[in-house]
Design a protein around this motif. Structure first.
Motif, PDB file in Angstrom:
ATOM      1  N   ALA A  67      -8.577 -11.981   6.422  1.00  0.00           N
ATOM      2  CA  ALA A  67      -9.154 -10.348   6.274  1.00  0.00           C
ATOM      3  C   ALA A  67      -8.949  -9.884   7.573  1.00  0.00           C
ATOM      4  O   ALA A  67      -8.869  -8.550   7.702  1.00  0.00           O
ATOM      5  N   GLN A  68      -9.372 -10.522   8.487  1.00  0.00           N
ATOM      6  CA  GLN A  68      -9.551 -10.071  10.000  1.00  0.00           C
ATOM      7  C   GLN A  68      -8.025  -9.910  10.789  1.00  0.00           C
ATOM      8  O   GLN A  68      -7.861  -9.389  11.752  1.00  0.00           O
ATOM      9  N   GLY A  69      -7.223 -10.278   9.888  1.00  0.00           N
ATOM     10  CA  GLY A  69      -5.869 -10.075  10.588  1.00  0.00           C
ATOM     11  C   GLY A  69      -4.980  -8.915  10.258  1.00  0.00           C
ATOM     12  O   GLY A  69      -3.711  -9.120   9.981  1.00  0.00           O
ATOM     13  N   GLY A  70      -5.398  -7.857  10.556  1.00  0.00           N
ATOM     14  CA  GLY A  70      -4.790  -6.564  10.196  1.00  0.00           C
ATOM     15  C   GLY A  70      -4.734  -6.157   8.727  1.00  0.00           C
ATOM     16  O   GLY A  70      -5.435  -6.932   8.000  1.00  0.00           O
ATOM     17  N   ASP A  71      -3.874  -5.135   8.679  1.00  0.00           N
ATOM     18  CA  ASP A  71      -3.913  -4.531   7.085  1.00  0.00           C
ATOM     19  C   ASP A  71      -3.273  -5.591   6.351  1.00  0.00           C
ATOM     20  O   ASP A  71      -3.677  -5.950   5.046  1.00  0.00           O
ATOM     21  N   MET A  72      -2.097  -6.187   6.650  1.00  0.00           N
ATOM     22  CA  MET A  72      -1.596  -7.172   5.768  1.00  0.00           C
ATOM     23  C   MET A  72      -2.347  -8.440   5.715  1.00  0.00           C
ATOM     24  O   MET A  72      -2.406  -8.920   4.372  1.00  0.00           O
ATOM     25  N   GLY A  73      -2.970  -8.897   6.552  1.00  0.00           N
ATOM     26  CA  GLY A  73      -3.855  -9.868   6.439  1.00  0.00           C
ATOM     27  C   GLY A  73      -5.043  -9.617   5.380  1.00  0.00           C
ATOM     28  O   GLY A  73      -5.514 -10.639   4.655  1.00  0.00           O
ATOM     29  N   ALA A  74      -5.625  -8.323   5.512  1.00  0.00           N
ATOM     30  CA  ALA A  74      -6.545  -8.075   4.614  1.00  0.00           C
ATOM     31  C   ALA A  74      -6.102  -8.003   3.185  1.00  0.00           C
ATOM     32  O   ALA A  74      -6.986  -8.487   2.332  1.00  0.00           O
ATOM     33  N   ALA A  75      -4.936  -7.337   3.194  1.00  0.00           N
ATOM     34  CA  ALA A  75      -4.558  -7.173   1.746  1.00  0.00           C
ATOM     35  C   ALA A  75      -4.366  -8.603   1.187  1.00  0.00           C
ATOM     36  O   ALA A  75      -4.459  -9.283  -0.037  1.00  0.00           O
ATOM     37  N   ARG A  76      -3.639  -9.629   2.017  1.00  0.00           N
ATOM     38  CA  ARG A  76      -3.421 -11.290   1.545  1.00  0.00           C
ATOM     39  C   ARG A  76      -4.518 -11.778   1.142  1.00  0.00           C
ATOM     40  O   ARG A  76      -4.662 -12.455   0.192  1.00  0.00           O
ATOM     41  N   ALA A  77      -5.629 -11.539   1.990  1.00  0.00           N
ATOM     42  CA  ALA A  77      -6.970 -12.180   1.928  1.00  0.00           C
ATOM     43  C   ALA A  77      -7.638 -11.681   0.281  1.00  0.00           C
ATOM     44  O   ALA A  77      -8.138 -12.552  -0.447  1.00  0.00           O
ATOM     45  N   GLU A  78      -7.389 -10.537   0.280  1.00  0.00           N
ATOM     46  CA  GLU A  78      -7.784  -9.779  -1.048  1.00  0.00           C
ATOM     47  C   GLU A  78      -7.074 -10.515  -2.229  1.00  0.00           C
ATOM     48  O   GLU A  78      -7.726 -10.820  -3.210  1.00  0.00           O
ATOM     49  N   THR A  79      -5.743 -10.562  -2.075  1.00  0.00           N
ATOM     50  CA  THR A  79      -4.981 -11.138  -3.066  1.00  0.00           C
ATOM     51  C   THR A  79      -5.459 -12.693  -3.174  1.00  0.00           C
ATOM     52  O   THR A  79      -5.359 -13.086  -4.649  1.00  0.00           O
ATOM     53  N   MET A  80      -5.527 -13.259  -2.191  1.00  0.00           N
ATOM     54  CA  MET A  80      -5.889 -14.702  -2.479  1.00  0.00           C
ATOM     55  C   MET A  80      -7.324 -14.946  -3.095  1.00  0.00           C
ATOM     56  O   MET A  80      -7.309 -16.010  -3.801  1.00  0.00           O
ATOM     57  N   ALA A  81      -8.226 -14.023  -2.796  1.00  0.00           N
ATOM     58  CA  ALA A  81      -9.727 -14.239  -3.364  1.00  0.00           C
ATOM     59  C   ALA A  81      -9.430 -13.921  -4.856  1.00  0.00           C
ATOM     60  O   ALA A  81      -9.831 -14.632  -5.746  1.00  0.00           O
ATOM     61  N   ALA A  82      -8.659 -12.921  -5.368  1.00  0.00           N
ATOM     62  CA  ALA A  82      -8.478 -12.647  -6.741  1.00  0.00           C
ATOM     63  C   ALA A  82      -7.727 -13.800  -7.446  1.00  0.00           C
ATOM     64  O   ALA A  82      -8.005 -14.076  -8.456  1.00  0.00           O
ATOM     65  N   THR A  83      -6.723 -14.451  -6.787  1.00  0.00           N
ATOM     66  CA  THR A  83      -5.962 -15.557  -7.170  1.00  0.00           C
ATOM     67  C   THR A  83      -7.010 -16.973  -7.375  1.00  0.00           C
ATOM     68  O   THR A  83      -7.004 -17.409  -8.577  1.00  0.00           O
ATOM     69  N   ILE A  84      -7.933 -17.049  -6.512  1.00  0.00           N
ATOM     70  CA  ILE A  84      -8.888 -17.874  -6.602  1.00  0.00           C
ATOM     71  C   ILE A  84      -9.695 -17.909  -7.810  1.00  0.00           C
ATOM     72  O   ILE A  84     -10.220 -18.710  -8.423  1.00  0.00           O
ATOM     73  N   ASP A  85     -10.143 -16.523  -7.988  1.00  0.00           N
ATOM     74  CA  ASP A  85     -11.244 -16.157  -8.984  1.00  0.00           C
ATOM     75  C   ASP A  85     -10.407 -16.507 -10.222  1.00  0.00           C
ATOM     76  O   ASP A  85     -11.082 -16.645 -11.392  1.00  0.00           O
ATOM     77  N   ARG A  86      -9.170 -15.877 -10.521  1.00  0.00           N
ATOM     78  CA  ARG A  86      -8.351 -16.001 -11.818  1.00  0.00           C
ATOM     79  C   ARG A  86      -8.209 -17.475 -12.077  1.00  0.00           C
ATOM     80  O   ARG A  86      -8.394 -18.005 -13.360  1.00  0.00           O
TER      81      ARG A  86
END
Length: 172
Positions: A67-86
């Motif tokens: 998430a600390q890796g810029g806008d793309m990193g933050a977006a990817r971290a959010e997507t990955m967290a949602a994937t893990i929750d799902r």
């Protein structure tokens, strides 16, 4: 009016019975699709965990770092967290639904609510003649519930018309 009520109730009950008799086959098709989704998510989460472990990180620490890796990193971290929750939610649904008897699954319709899976299952589902005991039991429940519901609604409508007619008679 009584004959019409009986006929409509019978037809409604038969329709509900046919509909409910299809549930065991639909549930089985849903479980198969759910299992496929869980398998795909398991691979994605395992790859993420392996990448994190290769860097000496736990899953949550890897998500924070990503998430600390810029806008793309933050977006990817959010997507990955949602994937893990799902993955966790769908795995739980698959585990619990697989342990239930087919008729018992009908009492847990909320576990069939994953819209993507439910929609794809419904699009591919082809009704069949129910021959399992579970399907026949659900058909019987459908006939009783559907017929009873329609009969009750029609009885209520009859009462309303009867009251209205009595009021008109009193006023006349």
């Amino acid at each position: 009016m009584t004959m019409i009520t009986r006929l409509v109730s019978l037809l409604g009950g038969a329709g509900a019975g046919v509909g409910l008799s299809q549930f065991p086959a639909y549930a089985q098709a849903y479980l198969q699709r759910l299992g496929g989704h869980v398998d795909a998510l398991r691979r994605t989460v395992a790859e993420f965990d392996a990448d994190a472990a290769s860097l000496g990180l736990e899953r949550n620490a890897a998500l924070v770092q990503l998430a600390q890796g810029g806008d793309m990193g933050a977006a990817r971290a959010e997507t990955m967290a949602a994937t893990i929750d799902r993955y966790g939610r769908l795995s739980s649904d698959l585990r619990e639904l697989s342990a239930m008897a087919p008729v018992e699954r009908a009492l847990h319709l909320g576990r069939f609510a994953e819209s993507e899976i439910a929609s794809a299952t419904l699009q591919a589902f082809e009704p069949a003649v129910p021959v399992s005991l579970d399907a026949m039991m659900l058909a019987a429940v459908g006939v009783l519930l559907g017929g009873g519901l329609i009969w009750g609604l029609m009885a209520g409508v009859r009462r309303l018309f009867a009251r209205s007619a009595r009021r008109r008679d009193r006023l006349a």
